[in-house]
Design an enzyme around this catalytic site. Sequence first.
Site, PDB file in Angstrom:
ATOM      1  N   ARG A 173      31.011 -99.271 -39.977  1.00 52.42           N
ATOM      2  CA  ARG A 173      30.489 -97.852 -40.530  1.00 52.42           C
ATOM      3  C   ARG A 173      29.679 -98.426 -41.511  1.00 52.42           C
ATOM      4  O   ARG A 173      29.965 -99.086 -42.730  1.00 52.42           O
ATOM      5  CB  ARG A 173      31.762 -97.425 -40.981  1.00 52.42           C
ATOM      6  CG  ARG A 173      31.361 -96.107 -41.758  1.00 52.42           C
ATOM      7  CD  ARG A 173      32.406 -95.451 -42.814  1.00 52.42           C
ATOM      8  NE  ARG A 173      32.015 -94.018 -43.180  1.00 52.42           N
ATOM      9  CZ  ARG A 173      32.712 -93.548 -44.118  1.00 52.42           C
ATOM     10  NH1 ARG A 173      33.713 -94.234 -44.538  1.00 52.42           N
ATOM     11  NH2 ARG A 173      32.124 -92.627 -44.449  1.00 52.42           N
TER      12      ARG A 173
ATOM     13  N   HIS B 169      29.378 -88.293 -43.148  1.00 52.86           N
ATOM     14  CA  HIS B 169      30.544 -88.153 -42.312  1.00 52.86           C
ATOM     15  C   HIS B 169      29.940 -88.064 -40.899  1.00 52.86           C
ATOM     16  O   HIS B 169      30.679 -87.392 -40.115  1.00 52.86           O
ATOM     17  CB  HIS B 169      31.284 -86.991 -42.785  1.00 52.86           C
ATOM     18  CG  HIS B 169      32.089 -87.217 -43.948  1.00 52.86           C
ATOM     19  ND1 HIS B 169      32.512 -86.014 -45.136  1.00 52.86           N
ATOM     20  CD2 HIS B 169      32.709 -88.242 -44.638  1.00 52.86           C
ATOM     21  CE1 HIS B 169      32.860 -86.805 -46.078  1.00 52.86           C
ATOM     22  NE2 HIS B 169      33.194 -87.917 -45.957  1.00 52.86           N
TER      23      HIS B 169
ATOM     24  N   GLU C 136      36.999 -92.245 -36.866  1.00 52.72           N
ATOM     25  CA  GLU C 136      35.717 -92.720 -36.911  1.00 52.72           C
ATOM     26  C   GLU C 136      35.808 -94.384 -36.245  1.00 52.72           C
ATOM     27  O   GLU C 136      34.773 -94.589 -35.571  1.00 52.72           O
ATOM     28  CB  GLU C 136      35.309 -92.892 -38.276  1.00 52.72           C
ATOM     29  CG  GLU C 136      35.339 -91.744 -38.930  1.00 52.72           C
ATOM     30  CD  GLU C 136      35.413 -91.563 -40.489  1.00 52.72           C
ATOM     31  OE1 GLU C 136      36.904 -91.636 -40.799  1.00 52.72           O
ATOM     32  OE2 GLU C 136      34.487 -91.217 -41.289  1.00 52.72           O
TER      33      GLU C 136
END
Length: 404
Positions: A92, A180, A378
């Site tokens: 990420r 996000h 995620e």
Amino acid sequence: MPKAILTLNAGSSSIKFSLYELGSGVQRLISHGQIEGIGEAPRFLARAPDGAVLESYAWPHHAASHEEFLQRLLAWVTSHLGDEALVAVGHRVVHGGALFHRPVRIDQDVLGALEKLVPLAPLHQPHNLAAIKALSRLRPGLLQVACFDTAFHRDMPAVAERLPLPRLYTDAGMRRYGFHGISYEYLAGRLRVLAPTLAKGRVIMAHLGNGASLCAMWDGQSIDTTMSFTALDGLMMGTRCGSIDAGVVLYLQEAYGLDAAAVGHMLYHDCGLLGVSGVSNDMRALLESEDPRAREAIDLFVYRIVKEIGALTSALGGLDALVFSAGIGEHAASIRSEICDALTWLGVECDEVANDRHETLISSTRSAVRVLVVATDEEAMIAEHTAQLMRDISPPPTVNPSFA
Ligand code: ADP
């Protein structure tokens, strides 16, 4: 032997990981866990998908480096799956700037470009990049993929992206990026499965965790979002202020003699739920607190969400569905209920029983707007992108027609 993908979400005090078996469709979760307590009492914890602890280890000293942490993680992956199993790591990465619109294989050039974005996401980007650099030292040949929180918003309409600043600055890349995005992309996919017709409509997704934002989607595409140039904008958060009069920043410097770094530190770390309550940045702690300032902080948190939902409903020209997600959105029934109550004017009506049970659909049958609770993931999204990128860079061998 099965091949595996590791996903990493490296933050200031923890490195969260998930391990997936590489498959041709959805990746199968093998294990997840984290290295937590970085800087204090670091501890490695790996769990099976059902939550059972597979391995736990506490470092004897508090100052272990990212390299030591990841070495331990890689050693555990090897002991768990064998030497050759790990084929890629998906990270990420919070900020992809104007350059990165989709997941990308990381090399020195990519890393250089991402370093330049550190000032735009000082809370996350340095830690994301530290993990990438440590891994490339530990496993130089291993494929590393960056998935960006900004990428999902890259096709927002120009009017939603533009900041009302002189062209000199906007031409240099100062624009509303949004964050996000990995979570929103996952949620958009889940909504397509759970409620395909709704997913084609006008939806506001509320990712309410420590960091919090809203995303207005039309047919699964981001058309506007509350975070913008940095992840400081929009909703009030655990420790971040959210939208604030730019004049406040100037006044803090002029009247209090704070320099830019001090103001920046305050806006990222000392504001939001923590700053207003003086109690905690953690919603659970505030809901349990008897301190009236905790209630004031919750009221402000809810008020600002409701106000922004009004703004995004205007941007969408109406609202078909509201989706709650992330730590607060998935678990704090009383916060969801307060938000829904304040949106009665929009035709929102909460089914309190379904809400208290954290069911997927929490709006009543009379509600003009469907309200859902959908868990975000995620890591699964990062694993999927990483697997897809692997397929893209090494397509299956083509069969020679003469042998077909
Ligand atoms: P992060 O942005 O760090 O990933 P999370 O999505 O895990 O954050 O959300 C953390 C927030 O969710 C915290 O404020 C925490 O108190 C809140 N939270 C988690 N579980 C509950 C619960 N059962 N009730 C109320 N708040 C909760």
